[in-house]
Enzyme design. Structure first.
Site, short mmCIF file in Angstrom:
data_model
loop_
_atom_site.label_atom_id
_atom_site.label_comp_id
_atom_site.label_asym_id
_atom_site.label_seq_id
_atom_site.Cartn_x
_atom_site.Cartn_y
_atom_site.Cartn_z
CE LYS A 78 -4.48 0.89 0.32
NZ LYS A 78 -5.59 0.06 -0.21
N PRO A 114 -5.95 3.05 -7.69
CG PRO A 114 -7.79 3.70 -8.95
CD PRO A 114 -6.81 2.60 -8.79
CB VAL A 185 -18.06 0.26 -2.56
CG1 VAL A 185 -18.58 -1.14 -2.32
CG2 VAL A 185 -16.62 0.21 -3.03
N GLY A 186 -20.75 1.78 -2.15
CA GLY A 186 -22.10 1.76 -1.59
C GLY A 186 -23.18 2.01 -2.63
CB ALA A 261 -15.29 -0.38 5.47
CG ASN A 262 -9.81 -1.88 2.70
OD1 ASN A 262 -10.02 -3.04 2.37
ND2 ASN A 262 -9.55 -0.94 1.81
P1 NAD Z 1 -15.87 6.52 -1.04
O1 NAD Z 1 -14.96 7.52 -0.42
O2 NAD Z 1 -16.35 6.70 -2.45
O3 NAD Z 1 -17.21 6.39 -0.14
C1 NAD Z 1 -17.23 6.42 1.25
C2 NAD Z 1 -18.58 7.01 1.67
O4 NAD Z 1 -18.68 6.90 3.09
C3 NAD Z 1 -18.74 8.50 1.33
O5 NAD Z 1 -20.00 8.73 0.70
C4 NAD Z 1 -18.67 9.19 2.69
O6 NAD Z 1 -19.45 10.38 2.75
C5 NAD Z 1 -19.23 8.11 3.59
N1 NAD Z 1 -18.89 8.25 5.01
C6 NAD Z 1 -17.76 8.73 5.57
N2 NAD Z 1 -17.87 8.71 6.90
C7 NAD Z 1 -19.08 8.18 7.20
C8 NAD Z 1 -19.77 7.89 8.41
N3 NAD Z 1 -19.22 8.13 9.60
N4 NAD Z 1 -21.01 7.37 8.35
C9 NAD Z 1 -21.58 7.13 7.14
N5 NAD Z 1 -20.98 7.38 5.96
C10 NAD Z 1 -19.74 7.90 6.00
O7 NAD Z 1 -15.14 5.10 -0.85
P2 NAD Z 1 -15.45 3.74 -1.63
O8 NAD Z 1 -14.54 3.61 -2.79
O9 NAD Z 1 -16.91 3.60 -1.81
O10 NAD Z 1 -14.95 2.66 -0.56
C11 NAD Z 1 -15.69 2.40 0.62
C12 NAD Z 1 -14.87 1.52 1.55
O11 NAD Z 1 -14.59 0.28 0.91
C13 NAD Z 1 -13.52 2.12 1.95
O12 NAD Z 1 -13.22 1.70 3.28
C14 NAD Z 1 -12.54 1.46 1.00
O13 NAD Z 1 -11.23 1.39 1.53
C15 NAD Z 1 -13.16 0.07 0.86
N6 NAD Z 1 -12.83 -0.63 -0.39
C16 NAD Z 1 -13.11 -0.04 -1.59
C17 NAD Z 1 -12.81 -0.71 -2.77
C18 NAD Z 1 -13.13 -0.10 -4.12
O14 NAD Z 1 -13.10 -0.84 -5.12
N7 NAD Z 1 -13.45 1.18 -4.22
C19 NAD Z 1 -12.22 -1.99 -2.73
C20 NAD Z 1 -11.98 -2.57 -1.48
C21 NAD Z 1 -12.29 -1.88 -0.31
#
Ligand code: NAD
Length: 350
Positions: A78, A114, A185-186, A261-262
């Site tokens: 990382k 990314p 992701v959400g 989430a990681n």
């Molecule tokens: P992102 O930054 O696009 O989305 C995160 C969302 O969480 C944002 O909308 C933010 O406003 C919200 N958030 C922040 N704090 C919060 C809280 N306290 N309560 C509720 N919502 C809150 O990130 P992402 O790419 O969607 O990734 C989400 C998670 O999954 C991260 O932990 C990331 O490390 C993990 N992850 C992502 C991928 C990927 O392919 N993008 C792969 C593996 C793991």
């Protein structure tokens, strides 16, 4: 910093200060036992460089476990770009190019994509100097694009495996599921769950993300401070790490936790706290490997997007079922069982 470096079980950390931006570049190579260390590039501010190093080390260790559970031959790493303020324009591009040159100088030991704070477009800038060691670039640049749709698909597959285990029925129709964090992701997960007929609750700190979610379909919005205590079958953390801790676990009213989430567990013993409360925890490093598997499968193994989707869904569903069966047979928690499977593969080597 010295203590963090001394106690880490990873292979090496490359540290460079970037005078033009005052940023710190940290590349944590945890394991190359199965192949090059692969992991995203995170760009954000931290209270200090030690906190940035600790984050890089934890995330790199998680990548080793994650990739060891896939069929790929890849190790874990990382990078963290610890920036003093948000960087834009030429200043941002300059840092990314200097960072890319550092990645290139490692000759493929570390490869990146990314992560929080960097985009697919940033990968194009990094690739100007890093060459072939950059993944998940935009499709127009020959990359596999955004990993989030694959990650969301994997989380859905994990949910099905969990429901199969709990009730002997992997269908998500009619199940109440709460997604915490409607980001990249959400958003994709929400779409998939609505298609599967689930009753979806969403929570986010960003009002705009919630508006978009509400427009996407029949969802109920839960305020961020009430999300943990909301009654649901499945809780899907898709925002931040460390969300499962002594206080939050006591408040949960769900049957299982399955999210992207990681580093969801604040401390290793939180896995036992979940077990003691009778909540099934699907290990984050397993449930979230779909993004890495889908993108790397397309870019390094020539999979078509359709093949990548089938492999991500099949792989996560099978792996999680295997982990849950091992956990039951050996009287372990799912987190410990998943670690055991990953460690077995690491011990066997390539
Ligand atoms: P992102 O930054 O696009 O989305 C995160 C969302 O969480 C944002 O909308 C933010 O406003 C919200 N958030 C922040 N704090 C919060 C809280 N306290 N309560 C509720 N919502 C809150 O990130 P992402 O790419 O969607 O990734 C989400 C998670 O999954 C991260 O932990 C990331 O490390 C993990 N992850 C992502 C991928 C990927 O392919 N993008 C792969 C593996 C793991």
């Amino acid at each position: 910093m010295e203590e963090l470096l001394r106690q880490w079980d990873g292979e090496c950390v490359v540290v460079r200060h970037d005078p033009p931006t005052q940023a710190w570049i940290l590349i944590a190579v945890h394991s190359t036992r199965l192949g090059p260390a692969i992991g995203g590039t995170r760009m954000r501010g931290y209270p200090g460089v030690s906190e940035a190093l600790e984050d890089a080390q934890r995330l790199a260790s998680g990548m080793t476990l994650k990739l060891a559970l896939t069929e790929l031959d890849a190790g874990g790493g990382k990078a963290v770009l610890c920036v003093p303020r948000r960087l834009e324009g030429a200043e941002r591009a300059g840092l990314l190019r200097r960072y890319g040159a550092l990645v290139h100088s490692l000759g493929g030991l570390f490869q990146t994509g990314p992560d929080v704070g960097t985009s697919a477009e940033d990968m194009d800038t990094i690739a100007e100097t890093a060459g072939p060691f950059v993944h998940s670039r935009p499709e127009g640049s020959g990359g596999a694009g955004d990993s989030a749709p694959y990650t969301a698909l994997g989380v859905e597959a994990g949910m099905r495996a969990v429901c199969e285990r709990l009730d002997g029925d992997g269908s998500l129709a009619g199940r109440r599921i709460l997604i915490q964090g409607i980001g990249n992701v959400g958003r994709h997960l929400l779409e998939r769950l609505l298609q599967a007929g689930a009753e979806v609750l969403v929570s986010d700190v960003d009002a705009r993300a919630l508006q978009q979610a509400a427009a996407a379909g029949a969802v109920r919005v839960v305020p961020p401070d009430e999300a943990l205590a909301a009654e649901c079958e499945l809780f899907a953390p898709c925002a931040l790490g460390g969300v499962l801790n002594e206080q939050s676990i006591a408040r949960l009213r769900c049957r299982a936790v399955v999210g992207s989430a990681n580093n969801q567990l604040a401390r290793p013993e939180d896995a036992e706290r979940l077990q003691a409360r009778g909540i099934l925890y699907a290990p984050d490093f397993l449930v979230s490997f779909g993004g890495a598997l889908g993108v790397l499968g397309c870019e390094t193994r020539g999979w078509s997007p359709q093949e990548a989707r089938e492999r991500v869904a099949g792989s996560i569903r099978r792996r999680l079922a295997e982990v849950l069966a091992l956990a039951e047979a050996e009287g372990l928690g799912p987190e410990a069982a998943a670690r055991r499977l990953a460690e077995r593969r690491l011990a066997a080597g390539r």
